[in-house]
Enzyme design. Structure first.
Site, PDB file in Angstrom:
ATOM      1  N   HIS A 123      55.127  35.271  36.540  1.00  0.00           N
ATOM      2  CA  HIS A 123      55.969  35.976  35.912  1.00  0.00           C
ATOM      3  C   HIS A 123      55.526  36.117  34.311  1.00  0.00           C
ATOM      4  CE1 HIS A 123      58.359  35.146  39.399  1.00  0.00           C
ATOM      5  NE2 HIS A 123      58.305  33.936  39.043  1.00  0.00           N
ATOM      6  N   GLU A 148      60.604  28.916  35.449  1.00  0.00           N
ATOM      7  CA  GLU A 148      61.368  28.189  36.488  1.00  0.00           C
ATOM      8  C   GLU A 148      60.810  26.781  36.821  1.00  0.00           C
ATOM      9  OE1 GLU A 148      60.608  31.319  39.319  1.00  0.00           O
ATOM     10  OE2 GLU A 148      58.973  30.522  39.896  1.00  0.00           O
ATOM     11  N   HIS A 153      51.552  31.217  41.347  1.00  0.00           N
ATOM     12  CA  HIS A 153      52.216  30.380  42.078  1.00  0.00           C
ATOM     13  C   HIS A 153      52.471  30.970  43.371  1.00  0.00           C
ATOM     14  CE1 HIS A 153      55.131  32.194  39.847  1.00  0.00           C
ATOM     15  NE2 HIS A 153      56.183  31.966  40.883  1.00  0.00           N
ATOM     16  N   ARG A 205      53.378  40.460  41.774  1.00  0.00           N
ATOM     17  CA  ARG A 205      52.858  40.292  43.039  1.00  0.00           C
ATOM     18  C   ARG A 205      51.374  40.610  42.936  1.00  0.00           C
ATOM     19  NH1 ARG A 205      56.449  43.565  45.913  1.00  0.00           N
ATOM     20  NH2 ARG A 205      58.400  42.212  46.262  1.00  0.00           N
TER      21      ARG A 205
END
Length: 323
Positions: free
Chosen positions: A103, A120, A178, A198
């Site tokens: 991200h 996150e 991740h 992605r």
């Protein structure tokens, strides 16, 4: 109209990798197949959750912030974010692995997508035997090495794979590569953002579209943190009936409570809403003489104006999240 502890109607998301655990483990109620995510509290445009129950039923986070301002989110939060709610709260069930992804940070996300970045954290609620998470790199590479590994389909070989168990916690700052592996059910707390790059998706074809999913390998290249870190997992204490620090970041703070009695909570020092995610057992929240029950897999938001409550449980674990 007065504020009270609020539950929201979850939004269920089809995912190519989704399974049945949100239904079987967390008692979610839906009929579709391959539901991978339950968005518990969301202000993402087009996916705004609404209040379930009470006088404010049907109102969205944006409606509530607009109407109650600092009384709902906290004065400091309102001053910083206005009517944009800063957090997105989810439960995630990965029957098969998620794509390898990363991200962008706030600056890149703002410039490219007019969005927040996406820092996150994950709290593992259940994991099948030998289920793993992929977090960060195990081998030092650079942008050129990244491109070579992608071209050779060997990118997984340089990443850090960690077998996980219930209670394991990971903070995923922007830039950290991740993926959630097959067989993991977890709670996710993140900034309000739906921006994911992605990198690798196992050459899968989505049964719904008949196509492979789009990759964003080039965009990911200049946001990736290529450093190798010695430890990716968050270590924490688990003392009974107190707020144990789990993850504190500039974007959210999360504690875990392991409750087996009645405890008093006073939030007068916190200028923020508080979100509870029940990750084990069942807990009663008592506010102004009224009881609100949160079962495993349920989420409740305490508006900032409510400063004192009681939490009561025989045996429960609850994530306590605030800004």
């Amino acid at each position: 109209m007065k504020l009270y502890p609020l539950k929201f109607a979850p939004i269920y998301k089809y995912r190519i990798w989704g399974g049945e655990k949100l239904k079987t483990e967390l008692n979610k109620n839906y009929s579709e197949e391959n539901i991978g995510e339950s968005w518990e509290i969301s202000d993402v445009s087009g996916d705004e959750t609404v209040v379930a129950g009470g006088d404010l039923e049907g109102k969205s986070l944006r409606d509530l912030t607009n109407e109650f301002k600092g009384d709902f989110v906290g004065n400091a939060v309102y001053e910083k974010f206005g009517e944009e709610f800063p957090l997105l709260i989810k439960f995630i069930d990965a029957k098969t692995p998620l794509s390898i992804q990363v991200h962008p940070n706030n600056e890149v996300a703002k410039e490219r997508h007019n969005s927040f970045g996406k820092n996150e954290m994950w709290y593992v609620m259940q994991a099948d035997k030998d289920a793993e998470l992929i977090v960060g790199f195990d081998e030092k590479i650079d942008a050129e090495g990244y491109k070579t590994h992608l071209a050779n389909n060997t990118i997984l070989e340089v990443m850090h794979h960690e077998i996980v168990n219930k209670g394991d916690t990971f903070y995923i700052p922007t830039g950290r590569v991740h993926a959630i592996g097959a067989g993991v059910l977890l709670a996710e707390i993140q900034q309000t953002s739906n921006i994911t790059y992605r990198i690798y998706d196992y050459d899968r074809v989505d049964a719904k579209t008949g196509e492979k999913r789009e990759l964003h390998s080039d965009m990911a290249m200049d946001v990736l943190d290529y450093e190798v870190h010695s430890n990716y997992k968050t270590e924490y204490d688990l003392e009974k009936n107190v707020s144990n620090k789990l993850v504190y970041s500039p974007y959210f703070r999360t504690n875990i409570l392991d409750i087996n009695t009645t405890i008093d909570k006073d939030y007068s020092e916190i200028d923020s809403f508080v979100i509870y995610m029940c990750v084990e057992g069942s807990v009663d929240l008592i506010s102004k003489g009224k009881t609100y029950t949160i079962n495993t897999g349920e989420t409740l938001l305490l508006p900032a104006a409510i400063k004192t409550i009681q939490l009561k449980a025989a045996n429960a674990k609850v994530l306590e999240v605030y800004y």
